[in-house]
Scaffold this motif. Structure first.
Motif, short mmCIF file in Angstrom:
data_model
loop_
_atom_site.label_atom_id
_atom_site.label_comp_id
_atom_site.label_asym_id
_atom_site.label_seq_id
_atom_site.Cartn_x
_atom_site.Cartn_y
_atom_site.Cartn_z
N VAL A 1 19.53 -48.57 -4.72
CA VAL A 1 18.74 -47.47 -5.26
C VAL A 1 17.54 -48.06 -6.00
O VAL A 1 17.70 -48.94 -6.86
CB VAL A 1 19.57 -46.59 -6.22
N VAL A 2 16.35 -47.61 -5.65
CA VAL A 2 15.13 -48.03 -6.34
C VAL A 2 14.29 -46.80 -6.65
O VAL A 2 14.45 -45.75 -6.02
CB VAL A 2 14.31 -49.03 -5.49
N ASP A 3 13.40 -46.91 -7.63
CA ASP A 3 12.48 -45.81 -7.95
C ASP A 3 11.28 -45.89 -7.02
O ASP A 3 10.56 -46.89 -6.99
CB ASP A 3 12.01 -45.92 -9.40
N LEU A 4 11.06 -44.82 -6.26
CA LEU A 4 9.96 -44.77 -5.30
C LEU A 4 9.14 -43.51 -5.52
O LEU A 4 9.67 -42.47 -5.95
CB LEU A 4 10.49 -44.79 -3.87
N PRO A 5 7.84 -43.57 -5.21
CA PRO A 5 7.03 -42.34 -5.32
C PRO A 5 7.45 -41.33 -4.26
O PRO A 5 7.65 -41.67 -3.11
CB PRO A 5 5.60 -42.85 -5.07
N VAL A 6 7.61 -40.10 -4.69
CA VAL A 6 8.02 -39.04 -3.76
C VAL A 6 7.01 -37.91 -3.69
O VAL A 6 7.22 -36.93 -2.96
CB VAL A 6 9.41 -38.47 -4.16
N GLY A 7 5.93 -37.99 -4.44
CA GLY A 7 4.94 -36.92 -4.40
C GLY A 7 3.97 -37.06 -5.55
O GLY A 7 3.85 -38.12 -6.17
N PHE A 8 3.26 -35.96 -5.81
CA PHE A 8 2.24 -35.96 -6.87
C PHE A 8 2.46 -34.80 -7.83
O PHE A 8 2.94 -33.73 -7.44
CB PHE A 8 0.84 -35.85 -6.27
N ARG A 9 2.13 -35.04 -9.09
CA ARG A 9 2.08 -33.99 -10.09
C ARG A 9 0.59 -33.70 -10.34
O ARG A 9 -0.17 -34.61 -10.67
CB ARG A 9 2.77 -34.42 -11.38
N GLY A 10 0.22 -32.46 -10.15
CA GLY A 10 -1.20 -32.14 -10.27
C GLY A 10 -1.95 -32.67 -9.07
O GLY A 10 -1.57 -32.43 -7.93
N THR A 11 -2.97 -33.47 -9.32
CA THR A 11 -3.77 -33.97 -8.20
C THR A 11 -3.52 -35.43 -7.90
O THR A 11 -3.38 -35.80 -6.74
CB THR A 11 -5.27 -33.77 -8.51
N ARG A 12 -3.44 -36.28 -8.95
CA ARG A 12 -3.39 -37.71 -8.67
C ARG A 12 -2.18 -38.44 -9.27
O ARG A 12 -1.95 -39.59 -8.96
CB ARG A 12 -4.65 -38.37 -9.22
N GLU A 13 -1.42 -37.80 -10.14
CA GLU A 13 -0.33 -38.49 -10.82
C GLU A 13 0.91 -38.55 -9.92
O GLU A 13 1.46 -37.51 -9.54
CB GLU A 13 0.03 -37.78 -12.13
N ARG A 14 1.33 -39.76 -9.57
CA ARG A 14 2.50 -39.91 -8.71
C ARG A 14 3.79 -39.57 -9.45
O ARG A 14 3.94 -39.89 -10.63
CB ARG A 14 2.59 -41.35 -8.16
N VAL A 15 4.71 -38.96 -8.74
CA VAL A 15 6.04 -38.66 -9.27
C VAL A 15 7.04 -39.62 -8.62
O VAL A 15 7.07 -39.75 -7.39
CB VAL A 15 6.45 -37.20 -8.97
N TYR A 16 7.83 -40.30 -9.44
CA TYR A 16 8.82 -41.27 -8.94
C TYR A 16 10.23 -40.68 -9.07
O TYR A 16 10.51 -39.89 -9.97
CB TYR A 16 8.74 -42.58 -9.72
N SER A 17 11.10 -41.12 -8.16
CA SER A 17 12.48 -40.65 -8.19
C SER A 17 13.40 -41.75 -7.66
O SER A 17 13.01 -42.50 -6.76
CB SER A 17 12.64 -39.40 -7.33
N PRO A 18 14.62 -41.88 -8.23
CA PRO A 18 15.58 -42.84 -7.65
C PRO A 18 15.85 -42.47 -6.19
O PRO A 18 16.13 -41.31 -5.86
CB PRO A 18 16.83 -42.66 -8.52
N THR A 19 15.78 -43.45 -5.31
CA THR A 19 15.92 -43.21 -3.88
C THR A 19 16.86 -44.25 -3.28
O THR A 19 16.74 -45.44 -3.56
CB THR A 19 14.55 -43.30 -3.18
N VAL A 20 17.79 -43.80 -2.46
CA VAL A 20 18.68 -44.72 -1.74
C VAL A 20 17.90 -45.33 -0.58
O VAL A 20 17.30 -44.61 0.23
CB VAL A 20 19.92 -43.99 -1.21
#
Length: 264
Positions: free
Chosen positions: A14-33
């Motif tokens: 499990v690692v933290d990976l970007p899964v999308g954006f908050r607003g326009t440019r801020e990446r959102v990270y989430s634990p991902t298998v």
């Protein structure tokens, strides 16, 4: 289980990976298998749309990602399934690049981009041809003449009851199953086959699958290659060319996930 290079028995991590954006440019990270690869610093994860102007969602395909940044290690390969993405990681592992380095350090090395482009082209060609990148010269190989355990009837007629790889195996079978105790007048003896046999293994390098005899325990062997080819078709092996066939596991994993156009 599919047999793919050196990663097949490694547990997922499990690692933290970007899964999308908050607003326009801020990446959102989430634990991902993710699936570890032969290249430390690179992992395989479900691909998703991360462009800030596109609605987030999984694409149904796979991405080869740099762990330190969560960004793709190479450009998207159209139609690449899990087998091809794992091969891309294996090819990058063999380049000698330290993929655990930071994204900035990798980006400052001109050779990294050159190698990434080369691997992308190799894998893209393989996807178009629905085959692995790394192939054996041939799926066919000769097996030395084996040993036969023969049943000898009272009248002298002989027939083979087992074909074995070594004399020791044949001798142990004869000792263990002396038929004279059960069938008076019968006997067992050992002889060697007069010709070598052909056997078939998967064309992908590192794949250990061989064509198995559905009536015996072990690989199918025969002096007639046509008999082996007929059985291979029955078991779902796929011809790549006159010398190479893919086992069902690899055939499945090395099919494009979507229609792929030839270069123009």
């Amino acid at each position: 289980m599919f047999s793919l290079d050196t990663t097949e028995n490694r547990p997922p991590v499990v690692v933290d990976l970007p899964v999308g954006f908050r607003g326009t440019r801020e990446r959102v990270y989430s634990p991902t298998v993710v699936d570890p690869t032969a290249a430390p610093g690179l992992v395989i994860a479900p691909a998703n749309n991360m462009a800030y102007h596109v609605r987030w969602g999984f694409t149904g395909e796979w991405a080869l990602l740099h762990v330190g940044s969560g960004l793709p290690a190479i450009g998207a390969i159209w139609g690449a399934g899990l087998g091809h993405v794992r091969e891309a990681a294996s090819l990058l592992a063999d380049t000698g690049i330290d993929w655990t380095a930071s994204r900035d350090a990798l980006g400052a090395t001109p050779r990294v981009r050159e190698l990434a482009i080369r691997v992308h082209e190799q894998v893209s060609d393989a996807v178009r041809q629905a085959r692995p990148v790394r192939l054996r010269e041939s799926s066919w190989h000769l097996v030395p003449p084996g040993w036969l355990a023969l049943v000898v009837e009272p009248g002298g007629e002989k027939w083979a009851c087992a074909a074995l790889t070594t004399y020791t195996d044949a001798e142990n079978l004869v000792i263990r199953h002396g038929v004279g105790d059960v069938l008076p007048g019968y006997d067992l003896e050992i002889c060697r086959e007069s010709e070598p046999n052909w056997a078939l293994r998967c064309a992908r390098q590192h794949c250990r699958n061989e064509l198995l005899d559905d009536e015996e325990y072990g690989p199918l062997q025969d002096t007639d290659r046509r008999e082996i080819e007929a059985e291979a078709r029955e078991q779902g092996w796929r011809h790549l060319d006159d010398r190479r066939l893919l086992c069902p596991d690899c055939s499945h994993q090395f099919q494009p996930t979507r229609p792929v156009l030839d270069r123009y």
